[in-house]
Design a protein around this motif. Structure first.
Motif, short mmCIF file in Angstrom:
data_model
loop_
_atom_site.label_atom_id
_atom_site.label_comp_id
_atom_site.label_asym_id
_atom_site.label_seq_id
_atom_site.Cartn_x
_atom_site.Cartn_y
_atom_site.Cartn_z
N SER A 151 0.83 -1.21 0.00
CA SER A 151 0.00 0.00 0.00
C SER A 151 0.87 1.25 0.00
O SER A 151 2.07 1.21 0.31
CB SER A 151 -0.90 0.01 1.24
N ALA A 152 0.23 2.38 -0.30
CA ALA A 152 0.95 3.65 -0.28
C ALA A 152 1.42 4.00 1.13
O ALA A 152 2.36 4.79 1.31
CB ALA A 152 0.05 4.75 -0.83
N GLU A 153 0.80 3.43 2.15
CA GLU A 153 1.18 3.70 3.53
C GLU A 153 2.59 3.21 3.86
O GLU A 153 3.25 3.75 4.73
CB GLU A 153 0.18 3.05 4.49
N ASN A 154 3.01 2.15 3.19
CA ASN A 154 4.33 1.59 3.48
C ASN A 154 5.40 2.36 2.72
O ASN A 154 5.67 2.09 1.56
CB ASN A 154 4.39 0.11 3.10
N THR A 155 6.03 3.29 3.39
CA THR A 155 7.04 4.13 2.74
C THR A 155 8.48 3.75 3.09
O THR A 155 9.41 4.12 2.37
CB THR A 155 6.84 5.60 3.13
N HIS A 156 8.70 2.97 4.17
CA HIS A 156 10.08 2.74 4.61
C HIS A 156 10.45 1.30 4.95
O HIS A 156 11.61 1.04 5.24
CB HIS A 156 10.39 3.64 5.82
N LEU A 157 9.52 0.38 4.95
CA LEU A 157 9.88 -1.01 5.19
C LEU A 157 10.61 -1.52 3.96
O LEU A 157 10.06 -1.51 2.85
CB LEU A 157 8.63 -1.85 5.45
N CYS A 158 11.82 -1.97 4.14
CA CYS A 158 12.69 -2.30 2.99
C CYS A 158 13.50 -3.57 3.27
O CYS A 158 14.24 -3.64 4.25
CB CYS A 158 13.63 -1.12 2.73
#
Length: 260
Positions: free
Chosen positions: A233-240
């Motif tokens: 989702s767009a909410e996940n910006t930093h899980l990598c």
């Protein structure tokens, strides 16, 4: 504008549950499978992998927002190597350019807590090196004893797949292009793949001794689908580059403090 997602393995199990969940949320989903899908493709062959990418490009108009690489096999045979590792990597790499036009491009892979189980070091090394002919040959050798060495094939593909995600996620092609790449590692999920293993109470109890799931036991596919949907989702910006275990506690029981 609704997000457009591609899901491999969309005709059953986790892939089907994810497709239905996203569609309920208003997303456009391009399902990929051997049957009953918008795109019919065989990930066990180079031709099928190429056909997948070409068909998705045409159906999507050349732009997608997310890739869910869910398709997989769990049989003690070389086909598991072809689909689980080489099919997954080729499809997700092949579809990556189509993510370029998205405001929030995302990609997620389905690994497995089986990566914590016994595997074959030689096969894992060949997979990690990307040597498909040699990996298929090694799997053929292991498959000669399906109840023993053949059982190492599935776990080996998931070890290598988790390593691939860890090695690729922080590179220029993925993180550098603003694309979070992660994986989930399910425990025992009630899908067609596991049906024969959990058909009776005795079989379920026996399996859970090997794959302990103290939190709520065997899970339904929707449990994994919800996690996949958030990761992409767009909410996940930093899980990598994370391998997120959705396993009822198997990872914690089996590995404990070892990873820390």
């Amino acid at each position: 504008m609704p997000r457009t997602s591609v899901i491999t393995g969309a005709a059953s199990g986790i892939g089907k549950a994810t497709k239905e969940l996203l569609e309920q949320r208003g997303e456009r989903v391009i399902g990929v499978d051997l049957h009953d899908a918008e795109v019919v493709a065989d990930l066990s062959t180079a031709e099928g992998r190429g056909a997948l990418v070409d068909a998705v490009r045409e159906v999507s108009g050349g732009r997608i927002d997310a890739v869910y690489a869910v398709a997989g096999l769990a049989i003690p045979a070389p086909a598991t190597v072809a689909v689980n590792f080489f099919g997954t990597v080729a499809s997700i790499e092949g579809l990556r350019p189509l993510l370029a036009g998205s405001e929030a491009p995302r990609a997620v892979v389905v690994s497995s807590m089986a990566a914590l189980m016994a595997s074959d070091d030689e096969l894992v090394a060949l997979l990690t090196d990307g040597d498909e002919p040699a990996a298929m040959d090694r799997a053929q050798v292991l498959a000669k004893e399906p109840s023993t060495t053949g059982q190492l094939i599935y776990a080996s593909t998931k070890v290598a797949l988790s390593r691939w995600v860890r090695r690729k996620a922080a590179t220029a092609e993925w993180a550098g292009a603003g694309i979070p790449l992660n994986a989930v590692a399910p425990g025992v999920i009630a899908t067609p793949m596991t049906a024969d293993l959990i058909d009776t109470e005795q079989e379920r109890e026996s399996l859970l001794k090997v794959v302990p799931m103290p939190l709520n036991g065997i899970a339904e596919p929707i449990v994994v689908a919800r996690l996949l949907a958030w990761l992409n989702s767009a909410e996940n910006t930093h899980l990598c580059g994370q391998i997120v275990y959705v396993d009822g506690g198997s990872d914690a029981v089996l590995r404990g403090d070892s990873v820390w």
